[in-house]
Write an enzyme that holds these catalytic residues in place. Structure first.
Site, PDB file in Angstrom:
ATOM      1  N   ASP A  68      49.781 -67.824 140.332  1.00 15.15           N
ATOM      2  CA  ASP A  68      49.175 -67.478 139.051  1.00 15.15           C
ATOM      3  C   ASP A  68      48.230 -68.584 138.592  1.00 15.15           C
ATOM      4  O   ASP A  68      47.106 -68.302 138.165  1.00 15.15           O
ATOM      5  CB  ASP A  68      50.260 -67.217 138.000  1.00 15.15           C
ATOM      6  CG  ASP A  68      49.667 -66.856 136.653  1.00 15.15           C
ATOM      7  OD1 ASP A  68      49.042 -65.784 136.545  1.00 15.15           O
ATOM      8  OD2 ASP A  68      49.809 -67.663 135.704  1.00 15.15           O
ATOM      9  N   GLU A 127      44.772 -58.682 142.835  1.00 14.68           N
ATOM     10  CA  GLU A 127      46.119 -58.610 143.413  1.00 14.68           C
ATOM     11  C   GLU A 127      46.036 -58.159 144.872  1.00 14.68           C
ATOM     12  O   GLU A 127      46.674 -58.741 145.754  1.00 14.68           O
ATOM     13  CB  GLU A 127      46.997 -57.635 142.621  1.00 14.68           C
ATOM     14  CG  GLU A 127      47.285 -58.040 141.192  1.00 14.68           C
ATOM     15  CD  GLU A 127      48.401 -59.053 141.031  1.00 14.68           C
ATOM     16  OE1 GLU A 127      48.930 -59.547 142.046  1.00 14.68           O
ATOM     17  OE2 GLU A 127      48.748 -59.355 139.882  1.00 14.68           O
ATOM     18  N   ASP A 136      53.831 -59.889 142.538  1.00  9.70           N
ATOM     19  CA  ASP A 136      54.292 -59.322 141.263  1.00  9.70           C
ATOM     20  C   ASP A 136      53.496 -58.071 140.896  1.00  9.70           C
ATOM     21  O   ASP A 136      53.603 -57.573 139.788  1.00  9.70           O
ATOM     22  CB  ASP A 136      54.240 -60.369 140.146  1.00  9.70           C
ATOM     23  CG  ASP A 136      52.844 -60.849 139.821  1.00  9.70           C
ATOM     24  OD1 ASP A 136      51.858 -60.321 140.373  1.00  9.70           O
ATOM     25  OD2 ASP A 136      52.724 -61.784 139.007  1.00  9.70           O
ATOM     26  N   HIS A 168      55.764 -64.133 135.971  1.00  9.04           N
ATOM     27  CA  HIS A 168      56.038 -65.035 134.844  1.00  9.04           C
ATOM     28  C   HIS A 168      57.538 -65.130 134.578  1.00  9.04           C
ATOM     29  O   HIS A 168      57.998 -65.049 133.449  1.00  9.04           O
ATOM     30  CB  HIS A 168      55.277 -64.584 133.601  1.00  9.04           C
ATOM     31  CG  HIS A 168      53.822 -64.410 133.870  1.00  9.04           C
ATOM     32  ND1 HIS A 168      52.970 -65.473 134.051  1.00  9.04           N
ATOM     33  CD2 HIS A 168      53.071 -63.292 134.033  1.00  9.04           C
ATOM     34  CE1 HIS A 168      51.751 -65.017 134.291  1.00  9.04           C
ATOM     35  NE2 HIS A 168      51.777 -63.705 134.297  1.00  9.04           N
ATOM     36  N   ASP A 192      49.006 -63.598 143.973  1.00 10.83           N
ATOM     37  CA  ASP A 192      48.823 -63.165 142.584  1.00 10.83           C
ATOM     38  C   ASP A 192      47.337 -62.995 142.322  1.00 10.83           C
ATOM     39  O   ASP A 192      46.502 -63.605 142.984  1.00 10.83           O
ATOM     40  CB  ASP A 192      49.424 -64.169 141.600  1.00 10.83           C
ATOM     41  CG  ASP A 192      49.683 -63.554 140.224  1.00 10.83           C
ATOM     42  OD1 ASP A 192      49.670 -62.307 140.101  1.00 10.83           O
ATOM     43  OD2 ASP A 192      49.890 -64.314 139.271  1.00 10.83           O
ATOM     44  N   GLY A 193      47.031 -62.151 141.363  1.00 10.45           N
ATOM     45  CA  GLY A 193      45.660 -61.928 140.933  1.00 10.45           C
ATOM     46  C   GLY A 193      45.591 -62.022 139.432  1.00 10.45           C
ATOM     47  O   GLY A 193      46.586 -61.852 138.729  1.00 10.45           O
TER      48      GLY A 193
END
Length: 153
Positions: free
Chosen positions: A129, A46, A69, A119, A8-9
């Protein structure tokens, strides 16, 4: 053994301070990585998460499932956009430095990409995250030269 690479970024302000988070899992083994930059974008983070995760693998030819994501990253691979960008010399594209850094990693390993909704209570994605956000909030963050050098042009 298949390796699962969760990534994740995050960026506050986009551009703004940003970070990436990584969870690597292979059988009973688990490793977490993260890093941040003083000024960058969410898409760069990301993409960098995937790169750093793949670069962390010691042996070539690993079977890796990247779970992200980021539609930007996953669709670029799964929909063939990256191949097209390469053929067109990345004309008009952003984050060229990172895409060019990713290409050898895709050749070095057997990599599959899977998109997961962010999320959405996916444990590893939520952990990534938290790692990315925490990294973006660090003190004395380094420069993302690939972003800041181009931004000044």
């Amino acid at each position: 053994m298949q390796i699962h690479l969760y990534t994740d970024g995050a960026a506050k302000g986009n551009p703004g301070p940003g970070g990436y988070g990584i969870v690597l899992e292979a059988g009973p083994h688990r490793k977490e990585l993260s890093g941040g930059f003083r000024r960058t974008t969410n898409n760069r983070m990301e993409l960098l998460a995937v790169i750093v995760g793949l670069e962390a693998l010691k042996n070539p030819g690993q079977q890796v499932r990247v779970v992200s994501d980021s539609k930007y990253v996953v669709d670029a691979i799964n929909k063939g956009w990256l191949r097209s960008w390469i053929q067109k010399g990345f004309k008009g594209k952003k984050n060229i430095d990172l895409w060019k850094r990713l290409i050898p990693m895709l050749q070095k390993h057997q990599v599959q990409f899977q998109w997961v909704k962010g999320h959405n209570d996916h444990p590893q994605n939520e952990r990534c995250d938290r790692l990315a956000v925490a990294a973006s909030e660090g003190q004395g963050l380094p420069i993302d030269h690939g972003f800041e050098n181009l931004e000044g042009l």
